[in-house]
Design a protein around this motif. Structure first.
Motif, PDB file in Angstrom:
ATOM      1  N   ALA A 457     114.923 143.709 -22.591  1.00  0.00           N
ATOM      2  CA  ALA A 457     113.747 144.582 -22.412  1.00  0.00           C
ATOM      3  C   ALA A 457     113.355 144.940 -20.954  1.00  0.00           C
ATOM      4  O   ALA A 457     113.398 146.076 -20.418  1.00  0.00           O
ATOM      5  N   ARG A 464     108.769 157.009 -19.807  1.00  0.00           N
ATOM      6  CA  ARG A 464     107.540 156.363 -20.567  1.00  0.00           C
ATOM      7  C   ARG A 464     106.748 157.064 -21.277  1.00  0.00           C
ATOM      8  O   ARG A 464     106.387 158.178 -20.404  1.00  0.00           O
ATOM      9  N   GLU A 531     112.690 151.237 -26.079  1.00  0.00           N
ATOM     10  CA  GLU A 531     112.446 149.980 -25.791  1.00  0.00           C
ATOM     11  C   GLU A 531     112.512 148.837 -26.940  1.00  0.00           C
ATOM     12  O   GLU A 531     111.782 149.190 -27.962  1.00  0.00           O
TER      13      GLU A 531
END
Length: 695
Positions: A457, A464, A531
């Motif tokens: 990750a 985002r 993610e």
């Protein structure tokens, strides 16, 4: 091997213990050598460290209690060494000045022990034979609990109330002024005396709750007024509450008047938000209050040692619902034949019981579906977006040591590695909460898997969600916390919680369900779609993860059966040692799944079939297996479940009428309503339900 974070913590704990012992040694040496600065500093350090550890590391101090070096012994030793040091101080007369200080100090300890004796009496009077929630129990004269430091924390009380005495004696040792010691010990005596007197007021009639006999009489009257018809019975450990919580919505939706019956006091607060009355009856002798009530049947989501106790009540019918269905042997426990009926999801479980030959008659198996699966969204085809979301949700290792129980040890790292190598995969890892509780290797493998995902990750980057998504999550969390968090002060005990959790807010369970759904939506929106996630948040249910996933990889467990409701692709890891053919034949839930070997070599082909549904060889098989495992979709599962409850309640009415007729005719019968149990006979044929023809 211990984890990396565990070693520094153990080093700190060992250092704290060594410092505590060093303080006692320095205090003793300083007292014997008349080195006042040494023993005064050591005594103050020891007391401060004891107070700190008492608040921050109570488990560490419990180790000392097991070797009889508890807080009372430590504080008494500390004070005795101070008195020894005073004998070596010039200007303090042993008889004329030190003796009164010693007597005052002993009085502090005498009051401490008196306060502790009263605390035991108070706790006993405030421990009722039942614990309730969502029930108005004000008739039991409930009131707020006494301060925790007085009633339940003797160590905190002794250390805190001794601070003035210890400080005063140390000042006397340093200055030779006896007045400092007199003032300090006097303050400690005053604190102990005031605390003891204040605690004793909870033994007066104004604060004393109902007696055991009065509480049982109240229980009978409440049952007669509420007239329950169907109950969920549950007993288990601290980590097993999920087995009961998954049935709350189903129980509350049934016709009739529902009730939750628990056996462990701590479990009352483990049950999630619900409008259903909760009644905890710890002792089996008091369980027979249910015998003369209108209660007709009980649902059992789990087996436990205490289940046999409630099965002794002949006027109540019992149905075993289990907390999930899988092909594991535990899903066909021989204990199931103790129940009147075994409720299963679909034909597969019926066949499982028939083949197991454990004494469960086929006529006692009732197919009711799985009402809890309604929130699971159906399959819509190929994954949307740029990432394929894969949920890896292995089960735990179990109690029998079978390597086929969990894939974590033999295949977990290979599966995760193969998934992480595909740049188009977003991985959600949700391990079972009991992983590693039996086999340390499973726990170690779980930690390595988490490290792999965390590292992968960290290597990813991309856009985002904005601050609006984070703010929305915070707002939804605050709303959910407001609805679900019990706003108890730290010193609240059972009775105070019963008082505060009396009549529930109307529609609160529905509000919590809506708030939970909104929080889950905000939770997923707060993370980027690419993610990787390690999902260990207790609040986030497995069904929410199902709705995010395009593919499930799991083991032979109830997770597979529940996921099949969506008809999405899934795979099962084969770590049993069986061939794929035997594996599919042995476990019906695998018949519509891709089977992964421990080396996870089939992951690329599996992902290809998910991204291109035309290459999926199990699409039709999943729809067929869904009906086989979970039953038909029409009528809905909840309708079938409710019909089964109505039918079993009718059988309970027939049995109750037969028992009453036998007793009327003088025919010996099992203990039941109207028998010499000291309880009145329940009216035959009354059900107390909300609807005319209901359970």
């Amino acid at each position: 091997m211990p984890s990396a974070g565990l070693i520094p913590r153990r080093v700190k704990q060992l250092a704290a213990l060594l410092t505590l012992f060093a303080a006692f040694a320095a205090q003793l040496v300083g007292a014997l050598l008349a080195q006042v600065p040494v023993f005064a500093t050591a005594a103050a350090t020891g007391l401060a460290l004891d107070l700190y550890l008492r608040h921050r590391q109570p488990r560490l101090l419990s180790m000392l209690s097991r070797v009889r070096f508890d807080v009372t012994v430590r504080q008494l030793l500390r004070d005795m060494i101070i008195l020894l040091g005073l004998l070596r101080v010039e200007g303090v007369h042993p008889l004329r000045e030190q003796a009164p200080l010693t007597v005052a100090l002993l009085l502090v300890y005498a009051l401490h022990f008196l306060c502790q004796a009263i605390a035991v009496l108070v706790r006993r009077t405030r421990t009722l034979p039942v614990v309730t929630r969502n029930i108005d129990a004000s008739a039991l004269r409930l009131c707020a609990a006494p301060p925790r430091i007085l009633a339940r924390r003797p160590g905190h009380r002794l250390l805190t109330f001794s601070v003035p005495a210890t400080t005063g004696l140390l000042v006397t040792a340093a200055t030779g002024d006896v007045r400092a010691g007199a003032v300090g010990t006097g303050l400690s005596v005053l604190l102990m005396a005031a605390g003891t007197f204040h605690l004793a007021t909870w033994l007066l009639p104004g604060k004393r709750p109902a007696s055991k006999e009065q509480t049982l009489e109240w229980l009978d009257s409440w049952l007669a007024e509420y007239r329950p018809t169907v109950a969920m019975y549950f007993s288990g450990g601290t980590s097993s509450a999920y087995q009961a919580n998954m049935w709350l919505s189903t129980l509350s939706a049934l016709d009739g008047k529902p009730l939750i019956v628990l056996r462990e006091r701590f479990m009352v607060q483990k049950i999630q938000a619900t409008d259903v009355p909760i009644l905890c009856i710890p002792r089996v002798a008091h369980m027979f209050a249910l015998e003369s009530s209108t209660l007709k049947m009980m649902l059992h989501p789990a087996n436990s040692g205490k289940t046999s106790q409630v099965l002794r009540i002949p006027s109540i019918k019992h149905a075993f619902t289990n907390h999930g269905e899988s092909d594991k042997l535990s899903s066909c426990n021989p204990y199931a034949k103790a129940y009147d009926e075994v409720w299963v999801a679909g034909p597969a479980a019926r066949e499982r019981y028939r083949q197991a030959e454990i004494g469960v008659d086929d006529k006692d198996v009732v197919e009711v579906g799985r009402p809890q699966l309604a929130p699971i969204q159906p399959w819509t085809g190929a994954p949307e977006g740029t990432c394929t979301t894969v949920l890896y949700a292995p089960t735990w290792e179990g109690w029998d040591g079978n390597p086929g129980n969990t894939s974590v040890v033999l295949a977990g790292e290979n599966i995760v590695r193969a998934l992480l190598e595909d740049e188009g995969v977003r991985l959600l890892y949700k391990p079972h909460p009991m992983t590693g509780s039996v086999d340390p290797e499973a726990g170690a493998a779980d930690r390595r898997i988490r490290a792999m995902i965390t590292e992968a990750a960290a290597r990813r980057s991309g856009p985002r969600p904005g601050l609006e998504a984070v703010a929305e999550l915070a707002r939804r969390k605050a709303e959910l916390d407001r609805l679900t968090s019990s706003d108890f002060r730290p010193g609240a005990d059972e009775l105070e919680r019963m008082m505060l959790q009396g009549t529930p807010e109307e529609g609160r369970a529905a509000l919590v369900a809506e708030a939970t759904e909104a929080w889950e939506e905000a939770y997923w929106a707060s993370f980027p779609a690419w993610e990787h996630q390690i999902v260990v948040t207790p609040r986030l249910g497995i069904y929410s993860c199902f709705n995010q996933a395009d593919l499930l990889i799991s083991d032979v467990s109830s997770v597979v059966s529940d996921y099949l409701h969506s008809e999405k692709p899934y795979a099962v890891a084969n770590t049993s040692g069986l061939t794929e053919e035997d594996f599919r034949a042995t476990f019906p839930t695998v018949r519509a799944a891709a089977v992964l070997t421990p080396d996870a070599s089939g992951v690329p082909e599996l992902l290809e079939s998910v991204r291109h549904p035309e290459k999926d060889p199990y699409k039709a098989a999943r729809a067929e297996l869904k009906a086989h495992l979970l039953g038909p979709s029409d009528p809905p599962s909840l309708v079938r479940f409710n019909a089964a409850a109505v039918a079993l309640c009718a059988e309970a009415d027939e049995r109750r009428a037969l028992m009453t007729a036998h007793l009327t005719q003088g025919i010996p019968a099992q203990r039941g309503p109207g028998s010499p149990a000291g309880r009145p006979e329940a009216p035959s044929g009354t059900d107390g339900s909300r609807k005319p023809a209901t359970a």
